[in-house]
Design a protein around this motif. Structure first.
Motif, PDB file in Angstrom:
ATOM      1  N   UNK A 136       0.859  -1.167   0.000  1.00  0.00           N
ATOM      2  CA  UNK A 136       0.000   0.000   0.000  1.00  0.00           C
ATOM      3  C   UNK A 136       0.901   1.224   0.000  1.00  0.00           C
ATOM      4  N   UNK A 137       0.333   2.359   0.195  1.00  0.00           N
ATOM      5  CA  UNK A 137       1.121   3.592   0.258  1.00  0.00           C
ATOM      6  C   UNK A 137       0.499   4.484   1.326  1.00  0.00           C
ATOM      7  N   UNK A 138       1.277   5.439   1.796  1.00  0.00           N
ATOM      8  CA  UNK A 138       0.705   6.427   2.700  1.00  0.00           C
ATOM      9  C   UNK A 138       1.516   7.704   2.641  1.00  0.00           C
ATOM     10  N   UNK A 139       0.992   8.687   3.305  1.00  0.00           N
ATOM     11  CA  UNK A 139       1.642   9.981   3.403  1.00  0.00           C
ATOM     12  C   UNK A 139       1.130  10.610   4.705  1.00  0.00           C
ATOM     13  N   UNK A 140       1.454  11.848   4.955  1.00  0.00           N
ATOM     14  CA  UNK A 140       0.979  12.468   6.192  1.00  0.00           C
ATOM     15  C   UNK A 140       0.173  13.730   5.894  1.00  0.00           C
ATOM     16  N   UNK A 141      -0.693  14.048   6.828  1.00  0.00           N
ATOM     17  CA  UNK A 141      -1.544  15.231   6.716  1.00  0.00           C
ATOM     18  C   UNK A 141      -1.849  15.719   8.135  1.00  0.00           C
ATOM     19  N   UNK A 142      -2.649  16.761   8.220  1.00  0.00           N
ATOM     20  CA  UNK A 142      -3.009  17.356   9.509  1.00  0.00           C
ATOM     21  C   UNK A 142      -4.422  16.929   9.889  1.00  0.00           C
ATOM     22  N   UNK A 143      -4.527  16.102  10.929  1.00  0.00           N
ATOM     23  CA  UNK A 143      -5.838  15.800  11.507  1.00  0.00           C
ATOM     24  C   UNK A 143      -6.221  16.929  12.467  1.00  0.00           C
ATOM     25  N   UNK A 144      -7.519  17.221  12.563  1.00  0.00           N
ATOM     26  CA  UNK A 144      -7.933  18.226  13.544  1.00  0.00           C
ATOM     27  C   UNK A 144      -9.320  17.927  14.090  1.00  0.00           C
ATOM     28  N   UNK A 145      -9.508  18.338  15.316  1.00  0.00           N
ATOM     29  CA  UNK A 145     -10.752  18.126  16.054  1.00  0.00           C
ATOM     30  C   UNK A 145     -11.693  19.293  15.742  1.00  0.00           C
ATOM     31  N   UNK A 146     -12.678  19.032  14.894  1.00  0.00           N
ATOM     32  CA  UNK A 146     -13.576  20.103  14.459  1.00  0.00           C
ATOM     33  C   UNK A 146     -14.395  20.653  15.617  1.00  0.00           C
ATOM     34  N   UNK A 147     -14.719  19.806  16.589  1.00  0.00           N
ATOM     35  CA  UNK A 147     -15.484  20.280  17.751  1.00  0.00           C
ATOM     36  C   UNK A 147     -14.683  21.297  18.556  1.00  0.00           C
ATOM     37  N   UNK A 148     -13.390  21.021  18.752  1.00  0.00           N
ATOM     38  CA  UNK A 148     -12.535  21.967  19.482  1.00  0.00           C
ATOM     39  C   UNK A 148     -12.369  23.257  18.694  1.00  0.00           C
ATOM     40  N   UNK A 149     -12.275  23.165  17.370  1.00  0.00           N
ATOM     41  CA  UNK A 149     -12.172  24.369  16.551  1.00  0.00           C
ATOM     42  C   UNK A 149     -13.381  25.273  16.820  1.00  0.00           C
ATOM     43  N   UNK A 150     -14.562  24.677  16.778  1.00  0.00           N
ATOM     44  CA  UNK A 150     -15.784  25.465  16.990  1.00  0.00           C
ATOM     45  C   UNK A 150     -15.811  26.070  18.393  1.00  0.00           C
ATOM     46  N   UNK A 151     -15.404  25.287  19.383  1.00  0.00           N
ATOM     47  CA  UNK A 151     -15.442  25.758  20.769  1.00  0.00           C
ATOM     48  C   UNK A 151     -14.502  26.936  21.004  1.00  0.00           C
ATOM     49  N   UNK A 152     -13.417  26.999  20.225  1.00  0.00           N
ATOM     50  CA  UNK A 152     -12.431  28.076  20.387  1.00  0.00           C
ATOM     51  C   UNK A 152     -12.615  29.191  19.359  1.00  0.00           C
TER      52      UNK A 152
END
Length: 403
Positions: A136-152
């Protein structure tokens, strides 16, 4: 009477030979997978379809695989098939330790060389011969918590695009009272640290063979700032990608840098809305880069069962359309992924693969990688200034490259 006894003895010998021939071949398999991952999950399925082949699985820690393999090969006790991280295929192939699969692939009705994407194919190619098949293959990206984004008060539809935006978001999202860090990533003193660092360096114009650049200094200064200001946890220096994502899944980090292999676990553990975005760039208009990861299935040159080992590798390759939904790998070849799970996140990683770059390849890759992750550690622990740390790494790399 002697004639009857002779007949019985002969029949017994024939029966014994037939029984011996019917005994299934057991392949010794080394993997970095945990029992809930990849090869363990398909073992029974493969053995049911191939009752003449049994798989004996052994998990080896990712950081130990190269050294454990080298020791096992020296004593003739290595596996038949093993996982190897893609930059290390050259290390083993250049020393004659891997089976050249080129003639088998040419005869295969399942594996077509031209269908494998250029990056993954380059990772298994040495001296114009193919020594492994990408699982298979992979790479990296930025995961983020959308709930925390909204709260802040942050817009989850507008994740950080640049390093400055990433810093600002991490600062707003960090909440010591709730034990929440803004960002989780891995700067550990292993290949994983190099894997996470190189895309940042490449976005500034450097690469594995040119690390002592102004851009490299800026990367280490930026990473140091995140750690020193406690926007990222101090154990970033000792934490693997798996561990840093666990922090994110538990709600103790608002963002995390990792790969698609985390998706099956994240889907089970994360009790919030999670999304993914491309790795932020130094500034608007800068070049993008990302890491090319995932490993390859290889057959050791001294395997006593190369035919059966290749049957396994072919079978695993035939599962390429399923690897995203089952294991969180991106396909390494031209296949159609029907109804991908987590379609929005799949699209992000599919886009990120366009910018993924090989590590190396070079037959002395472990030495190059060690120089890189040693510099990272030296700088982030303030034993050396970033410029001095990268300068020392460059001298080691130049020595390996013969410059």
């Amino acid at each position: 009477m002697k004639r009857i006894a002779s007949w019985i003895a002969g029949a017994a010998a024939l029966f014994s030979a037939a029984t011996a021939q019917a005994e299934p071949v057991t392949l010794e398999i080394w993997t970095i997978d945990r029992p809930d991952q990849y090869i363990y999950l398909v073992k029974d399925e493969f053995e049911k379809e191939h009752p003449d082949i049994k798989l004996n699985l052994k998990t080896v820690q990712f950081r130990d695989m190269v050294n454990d393999l080298a020791r096992a090969m020296a004593t003739g006790e290595g596996p038949d098939v093993t996982y190897i991280d893609n930059p290390e295929v050259a290390l083993f192939a250049s020393r004659g330790l891997l089976l050249d699969l080129t003639p088998m692939i040419e005869e295969s009705k399942i594996i077509k060389k031209e269908d494998i994407f250029p990056g993954p194919l380059a990772s298994v190619t040495w001296d114009d011969k193919i020594y492994g098949i990408p699982r298979g293959a992979n790479t990296i990206a930025l995961y983020y918590n959308a709930d925390m984004f909204k709260a802040k008060g942050l817009d989850p539809d507008k994740p950080p695009r640049t390093w400055d935006e990433l810093y600002d978001a991490a600062k707003k999202l960090t909440d010591p009272a709730k034990n929440v860090y803004g960002l989780a990533f891995s700067a550990v003193a292993t290949e994983e640290g190099t894997f996470q660092f190189l895309p940042w360096l490449q976005m500034t114009g450097g690469d594995y063979n040119k690390v002592d650049t102004d851009g490299g200094v800026k990367v280490l200064e930026f990473w140091g700032k995140l750690i020193d200001e406690k926007l990222a946890s101090p154990d970033t220096l000792i934490r693997s990608q798996y561990d840093s994502t666990a922090t994110f899944n538990a709600g103790n980090a608002a963002m995390a840098i990792s790969g698609p292999w985390e998706m099956p676990r994240m889907a089970r553990e994360a009790k919030f809305e999670y999304r993914a975005a491309l790795l932020p760039i130094p500034q608007e208009g800068a070049a993008r880069a990302s890491a090319l990861g995932e490993g390859d299935n290889v057959i050791l040159a001294n395997s006593k069962h190369p035919k059966e080992a290749f049957v396994l590798i072919e079978w695993l390759y035939s599962k390429m359309p399923e690897v995203w939904n089952r294991f969180g790998f991106l396909p390494a070849s031209k296949v159609k992924v029907d109804n991908p799970q987590w379609p929005e996140i799949y699209a992000v990683f599919e886009e990120s693969m366009k910018y993924a770059r090989n590590r190396g390849p070079h037959p002395e890759w472990p030495k190059i990688s060690k120089a890189v992750y040693t510099a990272i550690q030296s700088s982030l622990t303030h034993r050396s200034e970033p410029k001095a740390a990268l300068g020392a790494a460059q001298k080691q790399i130049d020595g390996v490259l013969g410059r």
